[in-house]
Design a protein around this motif. Structure first.
Motif, short mmCIF file in Angstrom:
data_model
loop_
_atom_site.label_atom_id
_atom_site.label_comp_id
_atom_site.label_asym_id
_atom_site.label_seq_id
_atom_site.Cartn_x
_atom_site.Cartn_y
_atom_site.Cartn_z
N ARG A 15 -33.93 -35.89 -30.84
CA ARG A 15 -34.40 -36.61 -32.02
C ARG A 15 -33.94 -35.90 -33.29
N THR A 38 -32.49 -47.85 -35.22
CA THR A 38 -33.54 -47.31 -34.36
C THR A 38 -34.56 -48.37 -33.95
N TRP A 72 -32.86 -50.34 -31.28
CA TRP A 72 -32.79 -49.43 -30.14
C TRP A 72 -34.11 -49.44 -29.38
#
Length: 247
Positions: free
Chosen positions: A138, A233, A236
């Motif tokens: 991350r 994101t 995702w």
């Protein structure tokens, strides 16, 4: 995404705190930047900005009280990092935002704290090798995403900020970003919980990030980052959620 990839139950309290806390933290930093430019004008836009911040603060406080005590401690630590980024704590009256080259690392550290550490600790899950790998992944992911912002913002950024593109050049920043994303994907193979279908999703979106990074330049519109890159994101997450439920 962390819940899916680490196999932990969805945590409503952490998600609510993360969502509203992010609004409060971002608006706090944003208001500080506005205040530094002069006395803010109390127009409709500013009133909405303040109202949203107050509502989000109340909501974040409520979710904070629902967290476990250790999670609360980590949350306060993340808050202190945000405050350090914004407020001058030292005699030179400079904030961490003014420390050359450190901006993206503060942002990435906060992301790791909120999106990986809090969900795991609040559920009382052990800190396994998968947890540490996910934290590192991350951190790397956010760093590379911020490379895109730094490349596009080069025309406005103060040279004293010493961002990565300012220090090593745009081309080298893009090369470094591709290398980091490749390392990020390779780290997936070290996890004990490996699902081939999720790895495929991660590879696909890793490629997308590389494409956006390689196509970044100072002539791109603001929507290139504030919509497309920011949205990566989110999409995702949807993809991981759909694949995990249908395989």
């Amino acid at each position: 995404m962390s819940s899916i990839r680490l196999g932990i139950p969805f945590d409503f309290a952490v998600s609510g705190f993360g969502f509203f806390g992010t609004i409060v933290g971002y608006n706090f930093v944003k208001y500080d930047a506005i205040a530094r430019q002069g006395k803010p004008v109390r127009d409709v836009k500013m009133n909405v900005f303040i109202a949203l911040s107050v509502i989000s603060f109340i909501a974040a406080s409520g979710f904070f009280l629902m967290l476990e005590w250790l999670t609360k401690v980590i949350s306060v630590a993340v808050l202190l990092v945000t405050a350090l980024y914004t407020l001058p704590f030292f005699p030179n009256k400079k904030t961490a935002r003014d420390w050359a080259g450190l901006k993206i690392y503060f942002v990435a550290l906060c992301w790791v704290g909120v999106t990986v550490v809090l969900p795991v600790l609040n559920k009382g899950f052990p800190l396994t090798i998968d947890f540490y790998i996910s934290s590192l992944q991350r951190f790397i992911l956010v760093i590379v995403l911020l490379f895109v912002f730094e490349i596009i913002d080069m025309q406005w950024d103060d040279p004293h900020l010493k961002t990565v593109p300012q220090e090593i050049g745009v081309l080298n920043t893009k090369i470094l970003g591709v290398v980091l994303i490749s390392m990020n994907l390779a780290l997936e193979l070290l996890k004990t919980m490996r699902k081939p279908e999720l790895i495929v999703v991660n590879i696909v979106f890793g490629i997308f990030i590389c494409i956006f990074l390689l196509q970044a330049n100072q002539k791109r519109s603001r929507y290139y980052t504030t919509f497309w890159v920011e949205g990566i994101t989110v999409v995702w997450w949807f993809a991981l959620d759909w694949v995990s439920k249908n395989t």
